[in-house]
Design a protein around this motif. Structure first.
Motif, PDB file in Angstrom:
ATOM      1  N   UNK A 523     -11.802 -20.173  -9.101  1.00 41.23           N
ATOM      2  CA  UNK A 523     -10.708 -19.852 -10.019  1.00 41.23           C
ATOM      3  C   UNK A 523     -11.111 -18.649 -10.879  1.00 41.23           C
ATOM      4  N   UNK A 524     -10.215 -17.694 -11.015  1.00 40.31           N
ATOM      5  CA  UNK A 524     -10.474 -16.515 -11.839  1.00 40.31           C
ATOM      6  C   UNK A 524     -11.186 -15.396 -11.113  1.00 40.31           C
ATOM      7  N   UNK A 525     -11.513 -15.579  -9.834  1.00 41.25           N
ATOM      8  CA  UNK A 525     -12.219 -14.548  -9.081  1.00 41.25           C
ATOM      9  C   UNK A 525     -11.311 -13.339  -8.843  1.00 41.25           C
ATOM     10  N   UNK A 526     -11.870 -12.150  -9.020  1.00 39.19           N
ATOM     11  CA  UNK A 526     -11.151 -10.905  -8.779  1.00 39.19           C
ATOM     12  C   UNK A 526     -11.866 -10.109  -7.697  1.00 39.19           C
ATOM     13  N   UNK A 527     -11.100  -9.534  -6.788  1.00 35.36           N
ATOM     14  CA  UNK A 527     -11.641  -8.704  -5.718  1.00 35.36           C
ATOM     15  C   UNK A 527     -11.204  -7.267  -5.958  1.00 35.36           C
ATOM     16  N   UNK A 528     -12.152  -6.344  -5.918  1.00 31.31           N
ATOM     17  CA  UNK A 528     -11.871  -4.937  -6.216  1.00 31.31           C
ATOM     18  C   UNK A 528     -11.289  -4.209  -5.005  1.00 31.31           C
ATOM     19  N   UNK A 529     -10.724  -3.033  -5.258  1.00 29.33           N
ATOM     20  CA  UNK A 529     -10.167  -2.226  -4.174  1.00 29.33           C
ATOM     21  C   UNK A 529     -11.248  -1.797  -3.194  1.00 29.33           C
ATOM     22  N   UNK A 530     -12.451  -1.467  -3.713  1.00 26.85           N
ATOM     23  CA  UNK A 530     -13.503  -1.021  -2.791  1.00 26.85           C
ATOM     24  C   UNK A 530     -14.032  -2.167  -1.941  1.00 26.85           C
ATOM     25  N   UNK A 531     -13.980  -3.392  -2.461  1.00 32.58           N
ATOM     26  CA  UNK A 531     -14.353  -4.537  -1.631  1.00 32.58           C
ATOM     27  C   UNK A 531     -13.337  -4.734  -0.508  1.00 32.58           C
ATOM     28  N   UNK A 532     -12.069  -4.507  -0.814  1.00 34.18           N
ATOM     29  CA  UNK A 532     -11.039  -4.612   0.228  1.00 34.18           C
ATOM     30  C   UNK A 532     -11.219  -3.523   1.277  1.00 34.18           C
ATOM     31  N   UNK A 533     -11.672  -2.336   0.855  1.00 36.40           N
ATOM     32  CA  UNK A 533     -11.922  -1.284   1.830  1.00 36.40           C
ATOM     33  C   UNK A 533     -13.076  -1.681   2.754  1.00 36.40           C
ATOM     34  N   UNK A 534     -14.091  -2.325   2.208  1.00 34.96           N
ATOM     35  CA  UNK A 534     -15.169  -2.823   3.062  1.00 34.96           C
ATOM     36  C   UNK A 534     -14.646  -3.854   4.054  1.00 34.96           C
ATOM     37  N   UNK A 535     -13.734  -4.728   3.606  1.00 31.04           N
ATOM     38  CA  UNK A 535     -13.123  -5.694   4.525  1.00 31.04           C
ATOM     39  C   UNK A 535     -12.473  -4.977   5.702  1.00 31.04           C
ATOM     40  N   UNK A 536     -11.726  -3.914   5.383  1.00 30.82           N
ATOM     41  CA  UNK A 536     -11.019  -3.179   6.432  1.00 30.82           C
ATOM     42  C   UNK A 536     -11.998  -2.498   7.387  1.00 30.82           C
ATOM     43  N   UNK A 537     -13.074  -1.952   6.851  1.00 25.78           N
ATOM     44  CA  UNK A 537     -14.080  -1.288   7.699  1.00 25.78           C
ATOM     45  C   UNK A 537     -14.704  -2.286   8.660  1.00 25.78           C
TER      46      UNK A 537
END
Length: 605
Positions: A523-537
Motif C-alpha cells: 500500500x502506498x507504493x509508487x512506481x517512477x516513469x524511469x522504472x516503467x521504461x525499464x519494464x518496457x525495455x
C-alpha cells in the motif's frame, strides 16, 4: 536469475605486516591457538579419510527448497543435486540438452517441443518423466501462491504472459509462447522437481490457505528424504558445520569412456563464516578450492608451488556489486511507512544519489581492498558480459571521485551545511542513515567502512551495521525495514533477462522499491516513469532475436540505471580461484566458474 551473494594483496604494508617481527615461538603459539579455535568449528583433514573434495562457503543455506530461495548460498548448496532441460555447453556457451535429449522449434520460435532422455530416474529410483517437467513449471513456478524469483524471468512481453505447456507424448512436452522469447532455452534450464514428492504440497494448504509446498524441504527435513536428479545427493547436513554429498546412483550421464559419474565419491562443503578462516584452512592444506580476495593474492602466489595448488584468473566477475537506498513510499501491515518519510525523500532524490556516487572513492577501494585486482563497477552489466556498455562508448554516465562536485550538487539541490560541516536537508534535518551488509565477508566490510569515511567527508553520517546474511535476506525480501544495503548480485549468467526479477518494477528482488510479498503490492507504493521504461525495455529485449538490436535496448537500460542510480556500483573484482593439484580434471573457466565440470573431477590422496 540474480540472487543475493553471501560472499587486497598482502605485502609489507598489508594487514599481515605484523607477522614478520613476531618471534618463532610466538608464531608457533599463535598457530596453535588458531588450530584449536578452528577445530571447534571445522572439519580437520584427519577427521575423515581421503579422497574427498572439500571446499568452504560462508554459511548455511536458507532452505532445501530451490524455488523458495533468493540467496546464492542456497543455490550453490543445491546445485550438484539439480538438473534442468538444458545446460550451457562448456566450449560454445550455447545451450545444449541436459535432461532433454533434443528439441524442435516450430512456428518461427513460438512452439518448441522437447523430448526427454529415455529411462531417466530420480535418485530414489522413481521415473523422471514429462509429468515432472509439467508439474515444475505449471504447478510450482507459474503458481501465484508461491513467491519465487524464477517466475519473473519467464514472463513474456509487456503483458507478462507465461508459456503454455502440454504433454504431447510419452517423452515429449510442448511449450507455446505468445511471442518470440530470446532467453527461452536458458529459462528452461531451471531445475526440475519430483512431482511424486511435492504434489501433496501443492494440492493441500495450511490453515491460512497457503500451499504446504511452502513448508516442504525446509532445513529440518532429513536429507534422506531429499530427491536428486543431479550428479550428487545430499547425504548429511550438520547445521553450522557442513553439508556432504554422495553420488546419485541413478545419474543419467556417464564419462567419455563410459565410466560412472561422478568420479569423486565424497564431496563436502564446510561452513566457515569468516573469509580469514577460509584462507587459514586453505593454507593449512585442508581445503581443495578457495576463492581468493585481492588481499590474498600476493601471499598465495608465493606459496603456489610449495602448497601444490594453482591460481586461476577467470577475469572480471559477472556480479553486480553495489549499495543502494530504500526508496519505498510503501506502508507496512500496520500502515506505518517502511522508510521514515524524511529519509525516503533523500533516497528518492536522484541528485542525492548522484552526489553520493561522486563521493565514493572507488579507486581507493580497488587499491586497498582488492589490492589492484579489479575495476570500478560502472554499469549493472559486468565487462565480462557481451551486453556490457563500455565507458569508451561515451554514452554511459560516469561518477569519478569528486567530493567537491558532490557537495555542490547537494547545495544546488537545496541541502545546506551546519557549523560542524554536517549535511542538512531543506527542513534542517541532519542527513544520517544506516548501511547494512552481511558479517563475515571481510572485503565487503572493508568497503562499507571506506564508504562511511567517504560520505563523512561530504557531511553525511553513515552507521554501518554488520548482520547475519539470513537476517539481511529477511529485511530485503520480507520486512523491507532497511535504509541502505551493500550487496552483490550474481548467478544469472550473461542473459540480461536473468535480472528481470531485479529490474522489472514487479520483480520480487526490486530492492530499492520493493513490490511486497506473495504478489500483493505494498500500500502506498509508487512506481517512477524511469522504472516503467525499464519494464518496457525488458519486455522488448526478450522478443528481439538479433543480438545487435537486443544490445541497443540493453545499452539504454544501462544508461538509465547509471543516470538514476537505483543501485550505486562499487567495484568489480577479478575472479581468482585456487585449486589443489590433487584435484584431477580441474578446469576453471570464465562465466562457468571452478566447478562447472564437478562430476568429472577426481581427488587423489
Amino acid at each position: 536469475m540474480p540472487v543475493a551473494e553471501n560472499n587486497g594483496w598482502l605485502g609489507r604494508s598489508g594487514p599481515y605486516a605484523w607477522w614478520r617481527p613476531v618471534t618463532r615461538w610466538g608464531r608457533a603459539l599463535w598457530l596453535g591457538l588458531v588450530c584449536v579455535s578452528l577445530a571447534a568449528c571445522s572439519l580437520s583433514p584427519a577427521a575423515i579419510d581421503r579422497p574427498y573434495l572439500l571446499e568452504s562457503i560462508l554459511g548455511d543455506p536458507s532452505t532445501f527448497n530451490y524455488y523458495l530461495s533468493n540467496d546464492n548460498t542456497t543455490r550453490v548448496v543445491l546445485g550438484p543435486t539439480l538438473s534442468g532441460l538444458t545446460r550451457l555447453n562448456s566450449d560454445t556457451l550455447e545451450w545444449e540438452p541436459e535432461l532433454a535429449e533434443s528439441w524442435e522449434v516450430f512456428d518461427d520460435g513460438l512452439r518448441l517441443v522437447f523430448t526427454l532422455r529415455p529411462d531417466l530416474k530420480w535418485s530414489d529410483g522413481e521415473p523422471l518423466t514429462v509429468e515432472d517437467v509439467r508439474f515444475t513449471f505449471e504447478d510450482v513456478i507459474f503458481n501465484d501462491a508461491i513467491e519465487t524469483s524464477s517466475r519473473s524471468v519467464m514472463e513474456i512481453g509487456e503483458a507478462r504472459i507465461l508459456p503454455q505447456l502440454s504433454v504431447v507424448g510419452d517423452r515429449q512436452l510442448e511449450f507455446q509462447l505468445p511471442e518470440p522469447f530470446a532467453p527461452f532455452l536458458q529459462v528452461v534450464g531451471t531445475p526440475i522437481l519430483p512431482k511424486h514428492v511435492f504434489a501433496r504440497g501443492i494440492e493441500q494448504t495450511d490453515s491460512d490457505g497457503y500451499p504446504l509446498f511452502l513448508k516442504q524441504w525446509g532445513l529440518d527435513t532429513p536429507v534422506r528424504h531429499l530427491v536428486s536428479s543431479g550428479p550428487y545427493v545430499l547425504s548429511s547436513y550438520v547445521p553450522g558445520q557442513r553439508v556432504e554429498y554422495r553420488p546419485n546412483p541413478h545419474y543419467y550421464r556417464s564419462g567419455d569412456n563410459g565410466e560412472t559419474l561422478p568420479k569423486t565419491q565424497r564431496f563436502i562443503r564446510q561452513f566457515v563464516a569468516s573469509q580469514d578462516n577460509q584462507l587459514l584452512q586453505f593454507r593449512s592444506g585442508s581445503l581443495d578450492i578457495y576463492t581468493l580476495r585481492g588481499s590474498d593474492f600476493q601471499l598465495l602466489k608465493r606459496e603456489e608451488d610449495s602448497g601444490q595448488f594453482t591460481i586461476y584468473d577467470l577475469g572480471p566477475t559477472l556480479n553486480n556489486s553495489f549499495f543502494c537506498f530504500n526508496q519505498s513510499t510503501g506502508l507496512d501491515s500496520d500502515r506505518n511507512p517502511l522508510v521514515a518519510p524524511v529519509k525516503s525523500r533523500w533516497f528518492r532524490d536522484v541528485n542525492f544519489r548522484q552526489a553520493v556516487s561522486f563521493a565514493v572513492n572507488r579507486q581507493r577501494l580497488i587499491n586497498t581492498v582488492l589490492r589492484g585486482l579489479g575495476e570500478p563497477q560502472i554499469s549493472p552489466i559486468s565487462p565480462a558480459n557481451p551486453f556490457h556498455l563500455s565507458a569508451e562508448n561515451g554514452r554511459l554516465p560516469l561518477y569519478p571521485y569528486d567530493p567537491e562536485r558532490a557537495k555542490q550538487l547537494l547545495l544546488d539541490s537545496g541541502y545546506t551545511y551546519n557549523s560542524r560541516g554536517r549535511l542538512l536537508d531543506a527542513d534542517g534535518n541532519e542527513v544520517r542513515f544506516t548501511l547494512n551488509t552481511n558479517v563475515g565477508n571481510t572485503a565487503r566490510e572493508a568497503m562499507a567502512a571506506s564508504i562511511d569515511a567517504d560520505l563523512n567527508r561530504i557531511g553525511i553520517t553513515v552507521d554501518v551495521s554488520l548482520i547475519d546474511f539470513g537476517i539481511l535476506d529477511q529485511k530485503l525480501t520480507t520486512t523491507f525495514d532497511w535504509e541502505a544495503v551493500m550487496l552483490s548480485l550474481g548467478g544469472g549468467g550473461t542473459e540480461p533477462n536473468s535480472g528481470a526479477n531485479v529490474w522489472r518494477s514487479t520483480g520480487n528482488l526490486h530492492l530499492w522499491n520493493p513490490t511486497g510479498r506473495n504478489g500483493q503490492a505494498l500500500e502506498g507504493r509508487e512506481v517512477t516513469d524511469w522504472e516503467r521504461e525499464l519494464d518496457a525495455i525488458f519486455s522488448q529485449g526478450t522478443k528481439e532475436l538479433e543480438f545487435d538490436r537486443r544490445k541497443e535496448l540493453y545499452d539504454r537500460f544501462q544508461i538509465i540505471v547509471q543516470e538514476q542510480l537505483p543501485l550505486i556500483g562499487t567495484v568489480n573484482p577479478l575472479s581468482l580461484v585456487a585449486v589443489r593439484d590433487r584435484v584431477l580434471g580441474a578446469d576453471p573457466r570464465p562465466i562457468l566458474g571452478e566447478l562447472w565440470n564437478l562430476e568429472e573431477l577426481q581427488v587423489i590422496p
